[in-house]
Design a protein around this motif. Structure first.
Motif, PDB file in Angstrom:
ATOM      1  N   THR A  92      23.254  44.000  33.720  1.00  0.00           N
ATOM      2  CA  THR A  92      22.456  44.198  32.508  1.00  0.00           C
ATOM      3  C   THR A  92      21.969  42.891  31.900  1.00  0.00           C
ATOM      4  O   THR A  92      21.235  42.903  30.918  1.00  0.00           O
ATOM      5  CB  THR A  92      23.256  44.973  31.448  1.00  0.00           C
ATOM      6  OG1 THR A  92      24.461  44.256  31.145  1.00  0.00           O
ATOM      7  CG2 THR A  92      23.609  46.373  31.943  1.00  0.00           C
ATOM      8  N   ARG A  93      22.377  41.752  32.477  1.00  0.00           N
ATOM      9  CA  ARG A  93      21.962  40.453  31.933  1.00  0.00           C
ATOM     10  C   ARG A  93      21.279  39.653  33.038  1.00  0.00           C
ATOM     11  O   ARG A  93      21.847  39.435  34.118  1.00  0.00           O
ATOM     12  CB  ARG A  93      23.158  39.684  31.375  1.00  0.00           C
ATOM     13  CG  ARG A  93      23.850  40.372  30.203  1.00  0.00           C
ATOM     14  CD  ARG A  93      25.027  39.543  29.730  1.00  0.00           C
ATOM     15  NE  ARG A  93      24.606  38.206  29.304  1.00  0.00           N
ATOM     16  CZ  ARG A  93      25.420  37.145  29.249  1.00  0.00           C
ATOM     17  NH1 ARG A  93      26.681  37.273  29.648  1.00  0.00           N
ATOM     18  NH2 ARG A  93      24.966  35.991  28.842  1.00  0.00           N
ATOM     19  N   TYR A  94      20.054  39.214  32.724  1.00  0.00           N
ATOM     20  CA  TYR A  94      19.241  38.470  33.678  1.00  0.00           C
ATOM     21  C   TYR A  94      18.627  37.256  32.991  1.00  0.00           C
ATOM     22  O   TYR A  94      18.320  37.296  31.795  1.00  0.00           O
ATOM     23  CB  TYR A  94      18.107  39.342  34.216  1.00  0.00           C
ATOM     24  CG  TYR A  94      18.555  40.535  35.028  1.00  0.00           C
ATOM     25  CD1 TYR A  94      18.544  40.498  36.415  1.00  0.00           C
ATOM     26  CD2 TYR A  94      18.967  41.713  34.404  1.00  0.00           C
ATOM     27  CE1 TYR A  94      18.939  41.594  37.170  1.00  0.00           C
ATOM     28  CE2 TYR A  94      19.362  42.812  35.144  1.00  0.00           C
ATOM     29  CZ  TYR A  94      19.350  42.746  36.522  1.00  0.00           C
ATOM     30  OH  TYR A  94      19.745  43.840  37.253  1.00  0.00           O
ATOM     31  N   ASP A  95      18.430  36.199  33.757  1.00  0.00           N
ATOM     32  CA  ASP A  95      17.708  35.042  33.244  1.00  0.00           C
ATOM     33  C   ASP A  95      16.208  35.308  33.307  1.00  0.00           C
ATOM     34  O   ASP A  95      15.729  36.047  34.177  1.00  0.00           O
ATOM     35  CB  ASP A  95      18.028  33.787  34.066  1.00  0.00           C
ATOM     36  CG  ASP A  95      19.459  33.314  33.875  1.00  0.00           C
ATOM     37  OD1 ASP A  95      20.101  33.744  32.891  1.00  0.00           O
ATOM     38  OD2 ASP A  95      19.926  32.525  34.710  1.00  0.00           O
ATOM     39  N   VAL A  96      15.472  34.696  32.391  1.00  0.00           N
ATOM     40  CA  VAL A  96      14.015  34.785  32.413  1.00  0.00           C
ATOM     41  C   VAL A  96      13.468  33.733  33.362  1.00  0.00           C
ATOM     42  O   VAL A  96      13.825  32.556  33.264  1.00  0.00           O
ATOM     43  CB  VAL A  96      13.425  34.600  31.007  1.00  0.00           C
ATOM     44  CG1 VAL A  96      11.900  34.516  31.062  1.00  0.00           C
ATOM     45  CG2 VAL A  96      13.873  35.726  30.083  1.00  0.00           C
ATOM     46  N   THR A 146      17.088  36.706  38.825  1.00  0.00           N
ATOM     47  CA  THR A 146      18.251  35.818  38.730  1.00  0.00           C
ATOM     48  C   THR A 146      19.265  36.448  37.789  1.00  0.00           C
ATOM     49  O   THR A 146      19.015  36.526  36.576  1.00  0.00           O
ATOM     50  CB  THR A 146      17.860  34.434  38.202  1.00  0.00           C
ATOM     51  OG1 THR A 146      16.866  33.853  39.040  1.00  0.00           O
ATOM     52  CG2 THR A 146      19.078  33.508  38.151  1.00  0.00           C
ATOM     53  N   PRO A 147      20.389  36.934  38.289  1.00  0.00           N
ATOM     54  CA  PRO A 147      21.419  37.470  37.382  1.00  0.00           C
ATOM     55  C   PRO A 147      22.026  36.327  36.588  1.00  0.00           C
ATOM     56  O   PRO A 147      22.250  35.238  37.120  1.00  0.00           O
ATOM     57  CB  PRO A 147      22.435  38.094  38.343  1.00  0.00           C
ATOM     58  CG  PRO A 147      22.257  37.351  39.630  1.00  0.00           C
ATOM     59  CD  PRO A 147      20.812  36.968  39.710  1.00  0.00           C
ATOM     60  N   THR A 148      22.257  36.551  35.317  1.00  0.00           N
ATOM     61  CA  THR A 148      22.827  35.509  34.475  1.00  0.00           C
ATOM     62  C   THR A 148      24.163  35.033  35.047  1.00  0.00           C
ATOM     63  O   THR A 148      25.047  35.836  35.329  1.00  0.00           O
ATOM     64  CB  THR A 148      23.022  36.018  33.041  1.00  0.00           C
ATOM     65  OG1 THR A 148      21.740  36.364  32.502  1.00  0.00           O
ATOM     66  CG2 THR A 148      23.677  34.951  32.163  1.00  0.00           C
ATOM     67  N   GLY A 149      24.259  33.741  35.258  1.00  0.00           N
ATOM     68  CA  GLY A 149      25.461  33.167  35.846  1.00  0.00           C
ATOM     69  C   GLY A 149      25.444  33.129  37.353  1.00  0.00           C
ATOM     70  O   GLY A 149      26.392  32.638  37.976  1.00  0.00           O
ATOM     71  N   GLY A 150      24.378  33.648  37.970  1.00  0.00           N
ATOM     72  CA  GLY A 150      24.290  33.689  39.430  1.00  0.00           C
ATOM     73  C   GLY A 150      23.092  32.919  39.954  1.00  0.00           C
ATOM     74  O   GLY A 150      22.380  32.248  39.204  1.00  0.00           O
ATOM     75  N   GLU A 151      22.868  33.032  41.258  1.00  0.00           N
ATOM     76  CA  GLU A 151      21.751  32.358  41.907  1.00  0.00           C
ATOM     77  C   GLU A 151      20.531  33.270  41.957  1.00  0.00           C
ATOM     78  O   GLU A 151      20.655  34.485  41.902  1.00  0.00           O
ATOM     79  CB  GLU A 151      22.128  31.981  43.346  1.00  0.00           C
ATOM     80  CG  GLU A 151      23.316  31.062  43.481  1.00  0.00           C
ATOM     81  CD  GLU A 151      23.631  30.792  44.945  1.00  0.00           C
ATOM     82  OE1 GLU A 151      22.767  30.203  45.638  1.00  0.00           O
ATOM     83  OE2 GLU A 151      24.708  31.192  45.408  1.00  0.00           O
ATOM     84  N   PRO A 152      19.325  32.694  42.079  1.00  0.00           N
ATOM     85  CA  PRO A 152      18.136  33.524  42.285  1.00  0.00           C
ATOM     86  C   PRO A 152      18.271  34.331  43.577  1.00  0.00           C
ATOM     87  O   PRO A 152      18.787  33.839  44.575  1.00  0.00           O
ATOM     88  CB  PRO A 152      16.996  32.500  42.398  1.00  0.00           C
ATOM     89  CG  PRO A 152      17.519  31.274  41.736  1.00  0.00           C
ATOM     90  CD  PRO A 152      18.988  31.254  42.006  1.00  0.00           C
ATOM     91  N   LEU A 153      17.796  35.567  43.526  1.00  0.00           N
ATOM     92  CA  LEU A 153      17.904  36.466  44.674  1.00  0.00           C
ATOM     93  C   LEU A 153      16.600  37.239  44.860  1.00  0.00           C
ATOM     94  O   LEU A 153      15.880  37.507  43.891  1.00  0.00           O
ATOM     95  CB  LEU A 153      19.033  37.482  44.475  1.00  0.00           C
ATOM     96  CG  LEU A 153      20.476  37.002  44.638  1.00  0.00           C
ATOM     97  CD1 LEU A 153      21.434  38.067  44.125  1.00  0.00           C
ATOM     98  CD2 LEU A 153      20.768  36.691  46.096  1.00  0.00           C
TER      99      LEU A 153
END
Length: 315
Positions: A92-96, A146-153
């Motif tokens: 539910t949390r993603y980076d912009v 990009t999931p918050t706290g993770g790598e771009p996918l």
């Protein structure tokens, strides 16, 4: 020669069928043949690596690094999905990235159809958008995030829209195309495993367009798909609007690295006159002779070289 076929509610030759349906179309997971590999340090890759430095190009897998693209039932005319995280729960949390949390790209398997849209995120982690699937065919949907706290996918899944399908051959390679009254000219050619400069120049009625409008934080977005398995490359131009040195056209330069030799379809999104236009090209990436260093064509880049890595360009 065009071949007319009728698609049933399943994808012929694909390995597994998911039970969910998106109003129109059935989602399936395929296992395409991968033509090439790429070092992980030079790529945003979505394949499960044999080693840390050996990863697949983007979009070839439905699940990677603990994240899975999951179909969700939706009403007719709507496309919906979730991203399940390592704990199995919807993310539910993603980076912009470039003004959006999620970039959804869909392309027909014969590369004759393409859409780049931006779904809306519901509190339960479901992404929903008016269906971008324009008619019968076998489509590939790419979720670029990009999931918050993770790598771009970039995860990918196949979707079949039933109906009568006329298969279209891949257009011949070209360096110029027209769309909505604009002419877009391509300078430069991709080479596998090397960063290549691709410059796309926009004109209208014979005059250069010098007032391109920012779209998602850039003057253009370029997606490349490899013929066959649809390995995915999403890059952005060198420089950004209002950085004091990037001009709003007519030329937009991209730094791109394709994962292997072969044919690719390029899709350039640019905004002008208050509308987004998409120009399409077929290009062939050929390996340079051993020892040759490719010389980029077109204007020199104006900034860093952190865009254009295989699979993704959100750095």
């Amino acid at each position: 020669m065009r071949t007319v076929t009728r698609l049933a509610g399943f994808a012929v030759g694909l390995a597994a069928v998911f039970g969910a349906t998106y109003g129109v179309g059935r989602v399936v997971d395929s296992a395409p043949v991968v033509e090439g590999r790429q070092d992980g340090d030079a790529a945003h890759a979505t394949g499960e690596p044999d080693e840390a430095t050996d990863r697949l190009p983007g979009g070839l897998l439905v699940s990677d690094r603990g994240y899975t693209l999951q179909p969700v039932d939706a009403p007719a005319g709507e496309f919906a999905f979730r991203i399940a995280g390592p704990d199995g729960r919807p993310v539910t949390r993603y980076d912009v990235a470039h003004d959006k949390q999620m970039h959804l790209i869909v392309a027909r398997r014969d590369l004759s159809g393409f859409r780049h849209v931006h779904p809306e995120l519901a509190p339960d982690g479901t992404w929903r958008v008016d269906t971008p699937l324009a008619g019968p065919g076998q489509w590939r949907a790419f979720a670029d995030f990009t999931p918050t706290g993770g790598e771009p996918l970039t995860l990918g899944v196949d979707v079949t829209v039933p109906g009568e399908l006329t298969e279209r051959p891949l257009p011949d390679p070209t360096t110029s195309t027209t769309v909505d009254g604009y002419t877009v000219t391509l300078t430069g050619a991709p080479q596998p495993g090397r960063t290549s400069s691709l410059t796309l120049t926009v004109s209208r009625d014979g005059q250069p367009v010098t007032d391109l409008e920012p779209y998602l934080g850039a003057y253009g977005h370029l997606v490349a798909l490899r013929r066959g398995d649809l390995a995915y490359l999403h890059v952005h131009p060198d420089g950004t609007p209002d950085d004091g040195r990037t001009r709003p056209g007519p030329a937009v330069t991209f730094l791109a690295e394709v994962p292997s030799a072969g044919s690719y379809r390029l899709y350039l999104d640019f905004r002008h006159g208050g509308r987004v236009h998409t120009a399409e090209f077929t290009v062939v990436a050929s390996a340079a002779p051993t020892g040759d260093v490719p010389t980029p064509s077109g204007p020199a880049p104006t900034g860093g070289t952190d865009h254009g890595t295989p699979g993704h360009g959100h750095n």
